[in-house]
Design an enzyme around this catalytic site. Structure first.
Site, PDB file in Angstrom:
ATOM      1  N   SER A 260       0.689  -1.301   0.001  1.00 55.74           N
ATOM      2  CA  SER A 260      -0.077  -0.074  -0.236  1.00 55.74           C
ATOM      3  C   SER A 260       0.887   1.202   0.224  1.00 55.74           C
ATOM      4  O   SER A 260       2.191   1.013   0.440  1.00 55.74           O
ATOM      5  CB  SER A 260      -0.948   0.073   1.166  1.00 55.74           C
ATOM      6  OG  SER A 260      -0.759   1.082   2.067  1.00 55.74           O
ATOM      7  N   LYS A 261       0.488   2.289  -0.523  1.00 54.09           N
ATOM      8  CA  LYS A 261       1.062   3.563  -0.513  1.00 54.09           C
ATOM      9  C   LYS A 261       1.072   4.215   0.700  1.00 54.09           C
ATOM     10  O   LYS A 261       1.920   5.458   0.732  1.00 54.09           O
ATOM     11  CB  LYS A 261       0.087   4.363  -1.711  1.00 54.09           C
ATOM     12  CG  LYS A 261       0.881   5.523  -2.255  1.00 54.09           C
ATOM     13  CD  LYS A 261       2.186   5.330  -2.984  1.00 54.09           C
ATOM     14  CE  LYS A 261       2.694   6.779  -3.450  1.00 54.09           C
ATOM     15  NZ  LYS A 261       4.145   6.548  -3.732  1.00 54.09           N
ATOM     16  N   ARG A 262       0.366   4.097   1.648  1.00 55.49           N
ATOM     17  CA  ARG A 262       0.260   4.674   2.702  1.00 55.49           C
ATOM     18  C   ARG A 262       1.689   4.647   3.541  1.00 55.49           C
ATOM     19  O   ARG A 262       2.371   3.604   3.646  1.00 55.49           O
ATOM     20  CB  ARG A 262      -0.897   3.852   4.023  1.00 55.49           C
ATOM     21  CG  ARG A 262      -1.614   4.890   4.702  1.00 55.49           C
ATOM     22  CD  ARG A 262      -2.391   4.394   5.608  1.00 55.49           C
ATOM     23  NE  ARG A 262      -3.437   3.574   5.027  1.00 55.49           N
ATOM     24  CZ  ARG A 262      -3.523   2.033   5.495  1.00 55.49           C
ATOM     25  NH1 ARG A 262      -3.001   1.785   6.678  1.00 55.49           N
ATOM     26  NH2 ARG A 262      -4.284   1.468   4.672  1.00 55.49           N
ATOM     27  N   ILE A 264       4.309   5.848   2.582  1.00 55.64           N
ATOM     28  CA  ILE A 264       5.583   5.827   1.700  1.00 55.64           C
ATOM     29  C   ILE A 264       5.530   7.000   0.802  1.00 55.64           C
ATOM     30  O   ILE A 264       4.619   7.441   0.106  1.00 55.64           O
ATOM     31  CB  ILE A 264       5.382   4.497   0.978  1.00 55.64           C
ATOM     32  CG1 ILE A 264       5.571   3.361   1.766  1.00 55.64           C
ATOM     33  CG2 ILE A 264       6.463   4.533  -0.261  1.00 55.64           C
ATOM     34  CD1 ILE A 264       5.499   1.992   0.908  1.00 55.64           C
TER      35      ILE A 264
END
Ligand code: GLU
Length: 505
Positions: A260-262, A264
């Site tokens: 997930s992009k969370r 990052i």
């Protein structure tokens, strides 16, 4: 039959590694079978609309070398390829489902639906559904008379159109990767097909378009597997054949969690056990597109038993790829392996391509690279030593200007009390050379080391330090040859005079 496959992303702002893999496998499958690869933008969820997302997506696919044969910005006679431009088609098609008794109008308000769910919960139902068990108690065209339905529509009452999932049916199909898969219809609710804003849901639009665009094979992520029974029922109700299907195993972080992009922001700051799912981050960081594609191809596919090969150029992937070699088990993203592949790919890039890519930056940084031919030689020598192309300038700056700094640790380690003398003798020896090439330079150096009965290293290391300012780099004789006699002599003399000799421990 012409193979026709599609990549059907819902543009949400960034391209996920998993999506790139889906696009790649579709592309490879199409190329391998002389088929057509269709790009279709599934943008009917207007609440998730992101300006510019589909242009961005096409840009990234093109960077990765994945060009569609049909789709927005490409040719094709099955368009429009944006689902948001096809709403009239879905409305027309859904009528057929209503007439066939497979779909119905539902006028229930959100409150009425919530009350229905609450009633189910009170009866001990775990996951309440709008399905066969409640549909005849709700405000829909199955219960209301046709004049009541017409009246509701005429009054402008908000409505959705739902799929009438049959009770007690088993939906079975052969997945190309997972084998036989079956679902019971009792697990499924009466899926909304057309939302109250008039837009279709994924399920309706996806099935209608796959049929109208004559898609023969659906290759997509496993997260869509649970949608298959609904789709099969829609195909059946239309009287259409469903395409073949292949559901790809999911890709996970090294720690086993979902990518997930969370949390990052960039590739340089990744929480432990995670990786960045955003393809753009890899492009920006300077990964070779062919290396990323190679890596992603291996995330879920292997070339088969008895093949050790891991490095594949894009056209080799086209010949090697087959759906039969896609694994069932999940894949783990391994950045170290990607980094290794990147280095391997960089070293295999045609030197003239790399020269072309480097020239603008060298010019912009006002680095005098003498001539295309000189630059070619340098790139050819160092390319296999770089992890990323952008390391080229810091790694090879001394090819373009005399070193201004000399590595302090290197001096302490390599510049001994006799180094200046040996280096100057080497200087003299090479000044006599008529041809200044690898072989004659090496022989000159050996003559000095033999004469003084010292190991070649006693000259090689100080010469490298003197000429480049650093202690690591490509083969010394090759680099001296490229630099040329005059430059080498000038640098050696300068260093012999300037470099300090530290006390030897
Ligand atoms: N729009 C879906 C997605 O975002 C398509 C899934 C499919 O390929 O059917 O991936």
């Amino acid at each position: 039959m012409t193979v026709r496959v599609r990549f059907a992303p819902s543009p949400t702002g960034f391209v996920h590694i998993g999506s790139l893999r889906t696009a790649l496998y579709n592309y490879l499958f199409a190329k391998k079978h002389n088929g057509r690869f269709v790009l279709r933008i599934e943008d009917t969820d207007r609440s998730r609309f992101v300006e510019g997302a589909s242009e961005n997506l096409v840009r990234i696919l093109e960077w990765a070398g994945i060009s569609a044969d049909e789709g927005p910005g490409y040719n094709g006679t099955y368009g429009p390829y944006f689902q948001s431009q096809r709403t009239s088609i879905y409305k027309e098609q859904v009528e057929k489902l209503i007439n066939a008794g497979a779909a119905y109008y539902a006028f229930d308000t959100p409150q009425e639906i919530e009350q229905m769910r609450q009633r189910q919960r009170n009866q001990g139902v775990h996951t309440p559904k709008y399905d066969y068990s409640v549909r005849d108690q709700m405000r829909n065209s199955l219960r209301l008379s046709s004049s009541e339905v017409e009246e509701e529509i005429a009054n402008g009452t908000a409505f959705v159109i739902r799929l009438k999932i049959p009770k007690d049916r088993i939906f079975r199909f052969q997945d190309r990767i997972r084998g036989e898969v079956e679902f019971s219809s009792d697990e499924i609710d009466d899926q909304v097909l057309i939302k109250s804003d008039g837009f279709p849901t994924y399920h309706l639009a996806n099935v209608v378009d796959d049929h109208l665009m004559e898609i023969t094979h659906i290759i997509r992520g496993e997260e869509w597997l649970s949608s298959v029974p609904k789709h099969l029922f829609i195909y059946e109700s239309f009287g259409w054949d469903a395409p073949e299907m292949a559901h790809l195993p999911l890709i996970f972080n090294p720690d086993g969690s979902k990518m997930s992009k969370r949390n990052i922001q960039s590739l340089d700051d990744i929480p432990a056990g995670k990786v960045d799912p955003d393809v753009e981050s890899y492009r920006r960081k300077g990964y070779e597109n062919s290396a990323l594609i190679n890596y992603i191809a291996l995330l879920g596919w292997n070339p088969g038993k008895g093949t050790e090969q891991e490095i594949f150029m894009p056209d080799e992937l086209v010949t090697e790829f087959s759906l039969d070699r896609v694994n069932k088990s999940r894949a783990i993203f391994d950045l170290n392996k990607l980094n290794w592949l990147n280095k391997e790919h960089l070293g295999r890039q045609p030197t003239e391509e790399l020269v072309k890519r480097l020239e603008p930056e060298l010019t912009q940084k006002k680095i005098d690279y003498k001539s295309d031919q000189y630059l070619y030689q340098v790139v050819d020598l160092v390319k296999s030593r770089l992890a990323f192309l952008q390391e080229f300038i810091p790694y090879s700056h001394y090819f373009f200007q005399d070193p201004e700094h000399f590595d302090e640790k290197g001096i302490r380690k390599r510049w001994k009390s006799d180094s200046a003398k040996l280096v100057l003798e080497f200087c003299q020896e090479i000044s006599k050379l008529e041809t200044f090439d690898v072989k004659s330079i090496e022989e000159a150096l050996r003559r000095i080391s033999d004469h003084h009965d010292v190991g070649a290293g006693r000259i090689i290391h100080p010469v490298r330090l003197a000429v480049t300012g650093v202690t690591v780099g490509p083969g010394l004789f090759e680099l001296l040859q490229i630099l040329g006699k005059e430059t080498v002599i000038r640098r050696l003399k300068y260093a012999a005079e300037k470099l300090p000799v530290y006390k030897q421990q």
